[in-house]
Design an enzyme around this catalytic site. Structure first.
Site, PDB file in Angstrom:
ATOM      1  N   LYS A  55       3.359  30.156 -37.350  1.00  0.00           N
ATOM      2  CA  LYS A  55       2.868  31.030 -38.429  1.00  0.00           C
ATOM      3  C   LYS A  55       1.392  30.759 -38.732  1.00  0.00           C
ATOM      4  CE  LYS A  55       3.978  28.699 -42.829  1.00  0.00           C
ATOM      5  NZ  LYS A  55       2.649  28.505 -43.388  1.00  0.00           N
ATOM      6  N   GLY A  69       7.586  21.414 -22.915  1.00  0.00           N
ATOM      7  CA  GLY A  69       8.860  21.779 -23.550  1.00  0.00           C
ATOM      8  C   GLY A  69       9.057  23.274 -23.563  1.00  0.00           C
ATOM      9  N   CYS A 128       5.580  25.628 -39.173  1.00  0.00           N
ATOM     10  CA  CYS A 128       4.117  25.632 -39.355  1.00  0.00           C
ATOM     11  C   CYS A 128       3.307  26.207 -38.196  1.00  0.00           C
ATOM     12  CB  CYS A 128       3.631  24.222 -39.665  1.00  0.00           C
ATOM     13  SG  CYS A 128       4.163  23.679 -41.291  1.00  0.00           S
TER      14      CYS A 128
HETATM   15  N1  LIG Z   1       7.070  21.991 -43.828  1.00  0.00           N
HETATM   16  C1  LIG Z   1       6.021  21.396 -43.306  1.00  0.00           C
HETATM   17  O1  LIG Z   1       6.135  20.567 -42.397  1.00  0.00           O
HETATM   18  C2  LIG Z   1       4.634  21.706 -43.823  1.00  0.00           C
HETATM   19  C3  LIG Z   1       3.582  20.838 -43.506  1.00  0.00           C
HETATM   20  C4  LIG Z   1       2.308  21.119 -43.999  1.00  0.00           C
HETATM   21  C5  LIG Z   1       2.097  22.250 -44.767  1.00  0.00           C
HETATM   22  N2  LIG Z   1       3.145  23.098 -45.038  1.00  0.00           N
HETATM   23  C6  LIG Z   1       2.881  24.270 -45.872  1.00  0.00           C
HETATM   24  O2  LIG Z   1       3.331  23.977 -47.192  1.00  0.00           O
HETATM   25  C7  LIG Z   1       3.873  25.159 -47.798  1.00  0.00           C
HETATM   26  C8  LIG Z   1       5.297  24.912 -48.232  1.00  0.00           C
HETATM   27  O3  LIG Z   1       6.073  24.663 -47.095  1.00  0.00           O
HETATM   28  P1  LIG Z   1       7.537  24.050 -47.211  1.00  0.00           P
HETATM   29  O4  LIG Z   1       7.994  23.797 -45.840  1.00  0.00           O
HETATM   30  O5  LIG Z   1       7.521  22.940 -48.213  1.00  0.00           O
HETATM   31  O6  LIG Z   1       8.309  25.323 -47.826  1.00  0.00           O
HETATM   32  P2  LIG Z   1       9.759  25.370 -48.488  1.00  0.00           P
HETATM   33  O7  LIG Z   1      10.260  26.732 -48.304  1.00  0.00           O
HETATM   34  O8  LIG Z   1      10.571  24.210 -48.003  1.00  0.00           O
HETATM   35  O9  LIG Z   1       9.474  25.112 -50.032  1.00  0.00           O
HETATM   36  C9  LIG Z   1       8.966  26.077 -50.906  1.00  0.00           C
HETATM   37  C10 LIG Z   1       9.689  25.902 -52.249  1.00  0.00           C
HETATM   38  O10 LIG Z   1       9.038  26.718 -53.222  1.00  0.00           O
HETATM   39  C11 LIG Z   1      10.031  27.270 -54.065  1.00  0.00           C
HETATM   40  N3  LIG Z   1       9.451  28.450 -54.729  1.00  0.00           N
HETATM   41  C12 LIG Z   1       9.104  29.642 -54.198  1.00  0.00           C
HETATM   42  N4  LIG Z   1       8.556  30.439 -55.120  1.00  0.00           N
HETATM   43  C13 LIG Z   1       8.536  29.738 -56.281  1.00  0.00           C
HETATM   44  C14 LIG Z   1       8.073  30.006 -57.598  1.00  0.00           C
HETATM   45  N5  LIG Z   1       7.506  31.166 -57.903  1.00  0.00           N
HETATM   46  N6  LIG Z   1       8.224  29.041 -58.524  1.00  0.00           N
HETATM   47  C15 LIG Z   1       8.813  27.865 -58.211  1.00  0.00           C
HETATM   48  N7  LIG Z   1       9.249  27.540 -56.989  1.00  0.00           N
HETATM   49  C16 LIG Z   1       9.119  28.464 -56.035  1.00  0.00           C
HETATM   50  C17 LIG Z   1      11.184  27.565 -53.130  1.00  0.00           C
HETATM   51  O11 LIG Z   1      12.409  27.681 -53.847  1.00  0.00           O
HETATM   52  C18 LIG Z   1      11.149  26.352 -52.217  1.00  0.00           C
HETATM   53  O12 LIG Z   1      11.963  25.291 -52.698  1.00  0.00           O
HETATM   54  C19 LIG Z   1       3.715  26.266 -46.767  1.00  0.00           C
HETATM   55  O13 LIG Z   1       2.510  26.960 -47.021  1.00  0.00           O
HETATM   56  C20 LIG Z   1       3.619  25.514 -45.464  1.00  0.00           C
HETATM   57  O14 LIG Z   1       2.891  26.215 -44.491  1.00  0.00           O
HETATM   58  C21 LIG Z   1       4.401  22.839 -44.603  1.00  0.00           C
END
Ligand SMILES: NC(=O)c1ccc[n+]([C@@H]2O[C@H](COP(=O)([O-])OP(=O)(O)OC[C@H]3O[C@@H](n4cnc5c(N)ncnc54)[C@H](O)[C@@H]3O)[C@@H](O)[C@H]2O)c1
Length: 432
Positions: free
Chosen positions: A265, A255, A262
């Site tokens: 980063k 692709g 993810c």
């Molecule tokens: N998205 C994925 O597919 C995925 C999969 C596995 C792991 N992760 C990891 O999980 C983590 C979260 O990813 P995501 O995609 O859910 O992020 P996201 O940005 O969708 O969600 C993060 C949330 O945290 C909130 N937030 C930030 N600071 C805050 C605080 N001080 N108090 C309360 N809420 C707060 C934000 O408003 C947001 O809603 C990251 O470290 C990511 O690498 C993501």
């Protein structure tokens, strides 16, 4: 059943909150984003995620799940506090810990009784020690007031709640086996391989797993470019390789390069983590370099289709999300590719089945986003397909043919790998 507070209700936090409530725990989800919390209180999803809405509403109706803007309310009476805030890529490629540290500060201020802080965010080695420092400044002592555990999430966006309830494995890292086992017991009702280990090991499991997936994508893209040069077909090659159970078929799809919230980063953070500890990880660097060159290759293919110039030409882009079945455009491969074409003078018209609204924010200057594919395709000098949405296969391509200037498709995701399109000149990634 346990009382759980979840800080951060984005993709991972919300799926964790809904998943834990579905397993019978009592969960309070907290986020600082007012709009998000308002929607959740009404039982509405703040983003598209297949099937999650039904589970959300069911858990709320059973009285096992509610949402708040107030950290104190989420933490009050909770022995377990999940932290699922984002750890985005900083300018230098390392993980930005500011959300994690600020959430830790709020939790420390709100914490009255002993709790186990369970980090679900992808967080590098050393970050939990930084969290502990923040808690210490607020007068909280590790072991006495709280413990920390690391419980990485492996879900895939688009199948998040399914992955949570049917995980490939559950990993929990903690300072002591007792704490790790206690955290693992929250998942008692899930039948999956379970691994308890140290915090460091659990962190590296998460980063190494994502780096490995990125490596598979870069590897097959390397072979794809080779197949193009040799006149072979990488799609058959990938199939033949993937039939070997030692290799498997997942993440062996050629692709425009891996992207999304993810893989890029996490790979970069792992590279920085290595460098900070005195080791230059050339293999990890190579994965990243191939990914960068793959994006440039796709831009070059479009340029070639346009006769070598972008200026004054219209490129219709189909697909903006980083993969199908999500509305997530964050860090999608479409962003650098579209920006590069726009900078070189192309007029970019784009369409995505679900990511259009999110994309409008991102492509303010570089692309016009259309609500339907036919308007986006009208007048195109070349069509570029960047996301493998099924919908694109079923378009009325005869109708489109009459409205474009040049019937050329750069198919960067292989939608037309088996069957071309009559009346169209289709270049498919990895096919010589
Ligand atoms: N998205 C994925 O597919 C995925 C999969 C596995 C792991 N992760 C990891 O999980 C983590 C979260 O990813 P995501 O995609 O859910 O992020 P996201 O940005 O969708 O969600 C993060 C949330 O945290 C909130 N937030 C930030 N600071 C805050 C605080 N001080 N108090 C309360 N809420 C707060 C934000 O408003 C947001 O809603 C990251 O470290 C990511 O690498 C993501």
């Amino acid at each position: 059943m346990a009382r759980i507070g979840v800080i951060g209700t984005g993709y991972v936090g919300l799926v964790s909150a809904v998943g834990m409530a579905t397993l019978g725990h009592e969960v309070v989800g907290m986020d600082k984003d007012e709009k998000k919390v308002e929607k959740l209180k009404r039982g509405e999803l703040p983003f598209y995620e297949k099937g999650l809405g039904d589970y959300l509403r069911e858990a709320m109706e059973r009285g096992l799940l509610r949402f708040t803007l107030d950290t104190e309310e989420a933490v009050d009476g909770a022995r377990y506090i999940f932290i699922a805030v984002n750890t985005p890529m900083d300018d230098d490629g390392s993980a930005d810990l500011s959300q994690l540290l600020s959430a830790s500060r709020s939790i420390a201020k709100a914490l009255k009784d002993f709790a186990i802080l369970i980090v679900r965010s992808t967080a590098p080695v050393g970050s939990l020690e930084a969290m502990a420092k923040v808690l210490e400044v607020e007068g909280k002592e590790r072991g006495r007031d709280y413990e920390i555990a690391y419980n990485p999430e492996f879900l895939r966006e688009g199948t998040g709640i399914y992955d949570f309830l049917n995980p490939s494995r559950i990993v929990v890292g903690a300072d002591s086996p007792e704490i790790a086992e206690e955290v693992m017991s929250l998942y008692e009702r899930i039948n999956a391989p379970k691994l308890t280990t140290t915090i460091k090991n659990a962190q590296i499991i998460k980063y190494a797993s994502n780096a490995f997936l990125a490596a598979r994508v870069s590897f097959i893209n390397e072979i794809a470019t080779l197949c193009e040069a040799l006149g072979a077909d990488v799609w058959d090659v990938a199939k033949g390789m993937g039939l070997d159970p030692r290799i498997g078929r997942q993440y062996l799809r050629p692709g425009p390069g891996y992207s999304g919230p993810c893989l890029p980063k996490d790979l970069m953070a792992l590279i920085r983590m290595s460098e900070e500890h005195g080791y230059f990880p050339s293999f990890l660097e190579a994965i990243h370099l191939k990914n960068e060159s793959q994006k440039r290759r796709i831009v070059w293919k479009v340029k070639e289709a346009l006769g070598g110039v972008f200026t004054g030409k219209t490129v219709a882009v189909l697909g903006l999300t980083f993969k199908p079945n999500t509305d997530d455009v964050r860090n999608s491969v479409s962003i650098p590719i579209i920006n590069r074409m726009a900078k070189q003078g192309a007029l970019v018209k784009a369409y995505d089945p679900m990511g259009g609204e999110n994309a409008k924010e991102i492509f303010k200057e570089s692309a016009q986003i259309f609500p339907d594919p036919y308007s986006a395709l009208e007048g195109a000098d070349a069509v570029l397909i960047l996301t493998a949405w099924d919908e694109f296969r079923g378009l009325d391509w005869d109708r489109v043919r009459k409205t474009v200037k040049n019937p050329f498709i750069v198919d960067a995701v292989g939608l037309f790998r088996d069957k071309g399109l009559e009346g169209w000149n289709v270049w498919v990634v990895g096919k010589g």
